[in-house]
Design a protein around this motif. Structure first.
Motif, PDB file in Angstrom:
ATOM      1  N   GLU A 191     -27.368  30.522  47.412  1.00 36.85           N
ATOM      2  CA  GLU A 191     -26.100  29.943  47.842  1.00 36.85           C
ATOM      3  C   GLU A 191     -26.127  29.536  49.321  1.00 36.85           C
ATOM      4  O   GLU A 191     -25.409  28.626  49.734  1.00 36.85           O
ATOM      5  CB  GLU A 191     -24.954  30.932  47.604  1.00 36.85           C
ATOM      6  CG  GLU A 191     -24.654  31.234  46.139  1.00 36.85           C
ATOM      7  CD  GLU A 191     -25.670  32.193  45.530  1.00 36.85           C
ATOM      8  OE1 GLU A 191     -25.760  32.256  44.298  1.00 36.85           O
ATOM      9  OE2 GLU A 191     -26.394  32.872  46.308  1.00 36.85           O
ATOM     10  N   SER A 192     -26.969  30.220  50.095  1.00 37.16           N
ATOM     11  CA  SER A 192     -27.016  29.952  51.538  1.00 37.16           C
ATOM     12  C   SER A 192     -27.935  28.794  51.912  1.00 37.16           C
ATOM     13  O   SER A 192     -27.793  28.204  52.980  1.00 37.16           O
ATOM     14  CB  SER A 192     -27.478  31.216  52.282  1.00 37.16           C
ATOM     15  OG  SER A 192     -26.588  32.283  52.087  1.00 37.16           O
ATOM     16  N   TRP A 193     -28.878  28.448  51.060  1.00 35.26           N
ATOM     17  CA  TRP A 193     -29.884  27.450  51.404  1.00 35.26           C
ATOM     18  C   TRP A 193     -29.306  26.125  51.907  1.00 35.26           C
ATOM     19  O   TRP A 193     -29.827  25.552  52.854  1.00 35.26           O
ATOM     20  CB  TRP A 193     -30.808  27.205  50.206  1.00 35.26           C
ATOM     21  CG  TRP A 193     -31.999  28.103  50.235  1.00 35.26           C
ATOM     22  CD1 TRP A 193     -32.008  29.439  49.999  1.00 35.26           C
ATOM     23  CD2 TRP A 193     -33.350  27.742  50.532  1.00 35.26           C
ATOM     24  NE1 TRP A 193     -33.284  29.947  50.127  1.00 35.26           N
ATOM     25  CE2 TRP A 193     -34.125  28.912  50.453  1.00 35.26           C
ATOM     26  CE3 TRP A 193     -33.968  26.547  50.853  1.00 35.26           C
ATOM     27  CZ2 TRP A 193     -35.489  28.930  50.689  1.00 35.26           C
ATOM     28  CZ3 TRP A 193     -35.341  26.539  51.079  1.00 35.26           C
ATOM     29  CH2 TRP A 193     -36.087  27.729  51.001  1.00 35.26           C
ATOM     30  N   PRO A 194     -28.241  25.606  51.280  1.00 33.02           N
ATOM     31  CA  PRO A 194     -27.733  24.323  51.764  1.00 33.02           C
ATOM     32  C   PRO A 194     -27.129  24.398  53.170  1.00 33.02           C
ATOM     33  O   PRO A 194     -26.891  23.361  53.781  1.00 33.02           O
ATOM     34  CB  PRO A 194     -26.648  23.957  50.734  1.00 33.02           C
ATOM     35  CG  PRO A 194     -26.974  24.760  49.524  1.00 33.02           C
ATOM     36  CD  PRO A 194     -27.557  26.039  50.047  1.00 33.02           C
ATOM     37  N   HIS A 195     -26.892  25.614  53.670  1.00 33.35           N
ATOM     38  CA  HIS A 195     -26.135  25.741  54.917  1.00 33.35           C
ATOM     39  C   HIS A 195     -26.927  26.315  56.089  1.00 33.35           C
ATOM     40  O   HIS A 195     -26.493  26.196  57.242  1.00 33.35           O
ATOM     41  CB  HIS A 195     -24.901  26.638  54.676  1.00 33.35           C
ATOM     42  CG  HIS A 195     -24.108  26.258  53.471  1.00 33.35           C
ATOM     43  ND1 HIS A 195     -23.417  25.073  53.380  1.00 33.35           N
ATOM     44  CD2 HIS A 195     -23.927  26.898  52.281  1.00 33.35           C
ATOM     45  CE1 HIS A 195     -22.825  24.994  52.200  1.00 33.35           C
ATOM     46  NE2 HIS A 195     -23.112  26.089  51.508  1.00 33.35           N
ATOM     47  N   THR A 269     -30.372  21.561  58.080  1.00 29.55           N
ATOM     48  CA  THR A 269     -30.388  22.743  57.226  1.00 29.55           C
ATOM     49  C   THR A 269     -31.608  22.671  56.318  1.00 29.55           C
ATOM     50  O   THR A 269     -32.259  21.621  56.196  1.00 29.55           O
ATOM     51  CB  THR A 269     -29.119  22.824  56.367  1.00 29.55           C
ATOM     52  OG1 THR A 269     -29.108  21.707  55.457  1.00 29.55           O
ATOM     53  CG2 THR A 269     -27.865  22.786  57.233  1.00 29.55           C
ATOM     54  N   ASP A 271     -31.677  22.645  53.115  1.00 27.25           N
ATOM     55  CA  ASP A 271     -31.420  21.682  52.054  1.00 27.25           C
ATOM     56  C   ASP A 271     -31.622  20.253  52.563  1.00 27.25           C
ATOM     57  O   ASP A 271     -32.287  19.432  51.921  1.00 27.25           O
ATOM     58  CB  ASP A 271     -29.993  21.863  51.523  1.00 27.25           C
ATOM     59  CG  ASP A 271     -29.739  21.064  50.255  1.00 27.25           C
ATOM     60  OD1 ASP A 271     -30.490  21.246  49.294  1.00 27.25           O
ATOM     61  OD2 ASP A 271     -28.808  20.245  50.265  1.00 27.25           O
ATOM     62  N   GLU A 272     -31.067  19.946  53.725  1.00 26.51           N
ATOM     63  CA  GLU A 272     -31.201  18.603  54.295  1.00 26.51           C
ATOM     64  C   GLU A 272     -32.657  18.285  54.605  1.00 26.51           C
ATOM     65  O   GLU A 272     -33.124  17.161  54.374  1.00 26.51           O
ATOM     66  CB  GLU A 272     -30.369  18.501  55.576  1.00 26.51           C
ATOM     67  CG  GLU A 272     -28.868  18.549  55.351  1.00 26.51           C
ATOM     68  CD  GLU A 272     -28.089  18.721  56.651  1.00 26.51           C
ATOM     69  OE1 GLU A 272     -26.885  18.412  56.669  1.00 26.51           O
ATOM     70  OE2 GLU A 272     -28.699  19.190  57.660  1.00 26.51           O
ATOM     71  N   VAL A 275     -34.610  17.612  51.303  1.00 26.03           N
ATOM     72  CA  VAL A 275     -34.229  16.311  50.730  1.00 26.03           C
ATOM     73  C   VAL A 275     -34.850  15.177  51.538  1.00 26.03           C
ATOM     74  O   VAL A 275     -35.388  14.210  50.983  1.00 26.03           O
ATOM     75  CB  VAL A 275     -32.693  16.171  50.691  1.00 26.03           C
ATOM     76  CG1 VAL A 275     -32.298  14.741  50.346  1.00 26.03           C
ATOM     77  CG2 VAL A 275     -32.092  17.143  49.678  1.00 26.03           C
ATOM     78  N   ASN A 276     -34.798  15.292  52.848  1.00 25.02           N
ATOM     79  CA  ASN A 276     -35.363  14.250  53.713  1.00 25.02           C
ATOM     80  C   ASN A 276     -36.875  14.122  53.524  1.00 25.02           C
ATOM     81  O   ASN A 276     -37.419  13.017  53.441  1.00 25.02           O
ATOM     82  CB  ASN A 276     -35.056  14.578  55.171  1.00 25.02           C
ATOM     83  CG  ASN A 276     -35.736  13.638  56.145  1.00 25.02           C
ATOM     84  OD1 ASN A 276     -35.355  12.480  56.286  1.00 25.02           O
ATOM     85  ND2 ASN A 276     -36.765  14.124  56.837  1.00 25.02           N
ATOM     86  N   SER A 279     -37.901  12.754  49.732  1.00 26.12           N
ATOM     87  CA  SER A 279     -37.170  11.615  49.160  1.00 26.12           C
ATOM     88  C   SER A 279     -38.087  10.592  48.496  1.00 26.12           C
ATOM     89  O   SER A 279     -37.690   9.936  47.535  1.00 26.12           O
ATOM     90  CB  SER A 279     -36.327  10.932  50.244  1.00 26.12           C
ATOM     91  OG  SER A 279     -37.164  10.467  51.292  1.00 26.12           O
ATOM     92  N   TYR A 310     -27.714  30.572  60.959  1.00 25.45           N
ATOM     93  CA  TYR A 310     -26.585  30.572  60.036  1.00 25.45           C
ATOM     94  C   TYR A 310     -25.441  29.738  60.593  1.00 25.45           C
ATOM     95  O   TYR A 310     -25.293  29.622  61.815  1.00 25.45           O
ATOM     96  CB  TYR A 310     -26.096  32.001  59.783  1.00 25.45           C
ATOM     97  CG  TYR A 310     -27.083  32.849  58.995  1.00 25.45           C
ATOM     98  CD1 TYR A 310     -27.093  32.796  57.602  1.00 25.45           C
ATOM     99  CD2 TYR A 310     -27.996  33.671  59.632  1.00 25.45           C
ATOM    100  CE1 TYR A 310     -28.009  33.561  56.865  1.00 25.45           C
ATOM    101  CE2 TYR A 310     -28.912  34.445  58.910  1.00 25.45           C
ATOM    102  CZ  TYR A 310     -28.897  34.367  57.537  1.00 25.45           C
ATOM    103  OH  TYR A 310     -29.799  35.108  56.816  1.00 25.45           O
TER     104      TYR A 310
END
Length: 311
Positions: A191-195, A269, A271-272, A275-276, A279, A310
């Motif tokens: 749950e924390s990974w995207p943030h 983050t 997650d970001e 994704v980057n 892609s 965090y």
């Protein structure tokens, strides 16, 4: 100052020591020699003298003229700076040869003269200078519609690598700083990974180069005096430079790994960053998960990360 010189009395007031020091520096560092330095605008604004009046400022000895005495300092000044440049760029000097390297370094010192109290920063713009002047002037060949890097690009890349190594060696390390462990990363919940993000250690530097220089650098440093390491063919490469136990370490990276670490350095983050970096990857989902898992495991072992960030 020479009080016995016939023009001594013609000067109404002698400058302060700080002005004399600035005058001396402008004369000694002039690229066209002492005589041109005496008549240069910078020196003339401080202490107006002609070439024939140099002995007003510098007393001659029985055997050595004032010009020759100050020329000794001028020659020693540039000799020391060239020596420092060679110490900062040892492999580049080996690659070019001493004469060619000193020629480029001397041109650099004229364009970017030393402005710092420490010689440790003397070569900080050398890669920029090589890019601006582009030795050999060739722009590379065109292959499949893209420019293939040429000799100037190789020199520029090598200068970038050597300067980064020097910065990492002299900069802050991780020898007495706690770093992130594999166990600490594993405790980050899904749950924390995207943030959350990961703060990289201050000595971690990332390079994107046109030539694979890691092996070449090692071979050149260890080659015999009369041996030249073979130059690598142009190929995009990525490197991480860091320091552990007071030793600079060089690590090859894939493009995905480079993009991921760069994004994390820029404050993304997890997650970001993922994704980057992924892609445009051709990896399957299974292969991608394996690649990321192995990368983070290696990076924590190599102490790339300082802490979890965090929100």
């Amino acid at each position: 100052m020479n009080e016995k010189h016939p023009n001594y009395a013609a000067i109404q007031s002698w400058p302060d020591l700080s002005i004399v020091q600035r005058w001396f520096h402008s004369v000694v560092t002039h690229p066209d020699g002492v005589e041109a330095g005496v008549e240069s605008p910078e020196a003339s604004q401080l202490v107006p003298l002609t070439r024939g009046e140099l002995e007003v400022m510098i007393t001659r000895s029985e055997r050595v003229s004032a010009r020759d005495r100050i020329a000794i300092y001028a020659n020693a000044y540039y000799a020391r700076l060239l020596e420092c440049m060679g110490e900062s760029y040892p492999v580049l000097k080996l690659t070019l040869g001493e004469e060619a390297f000193n020629g480029l370094a001397f041109g650099y010192l004229q364009h970017y003269p030393s402005r710092s109290y420490t010689l440790g920063l003397l070569g900080d713009r050398f890669a920029d200078y090589l890019n601006e002047t582009r030795p050999d002037k060739t722009e590379g060949a065109i292959f499949d519609g893209e420019r293939v890097p040429a000799w100037p690009d190789f020199l520029i890349d090598l200068a970038k690598l050597e300067w980064t190594i020097a910065l990492v060696y002299d900069g802050p390390g991780i020898e007495e700083t706690p770093t992130l462990s594999k166990e600490q990363i594993s405790r980050i919940t899904a749950e924390s990974w995207p943030h959350v993000g990961l703060r990289t250690v201050p000595c971690l530097n990332l390079l994107s180069l046109n030539f694979p220089l890691n092996t070449y650098y090692t071979e050149a440093r260890h080659a015999a005096d009369d041996t030249v390491a073979p130059l690598p063919a142009a190929q995009k490469c990525y490197m991480a430079i860091t320091r552990r136990d007071y030793v600079v370490r060089r690590h090859d990276l894939t493009r995905l790994q480079y993009l991921l670490l760069r994004a994390l350095q820029d404050g993304a983050t997890l997650d970001e960053a993922i994704v980057n970096a992924t892609s445009d990857t051709a990896l399957s989902e299974e292969a991608l998960v394996a690649e990321l898992t192995q990368s983070f495991s290696n990076w924590t072992r190599m102490q790339f990360f300082e802490t979890v960030v965090y929100p």
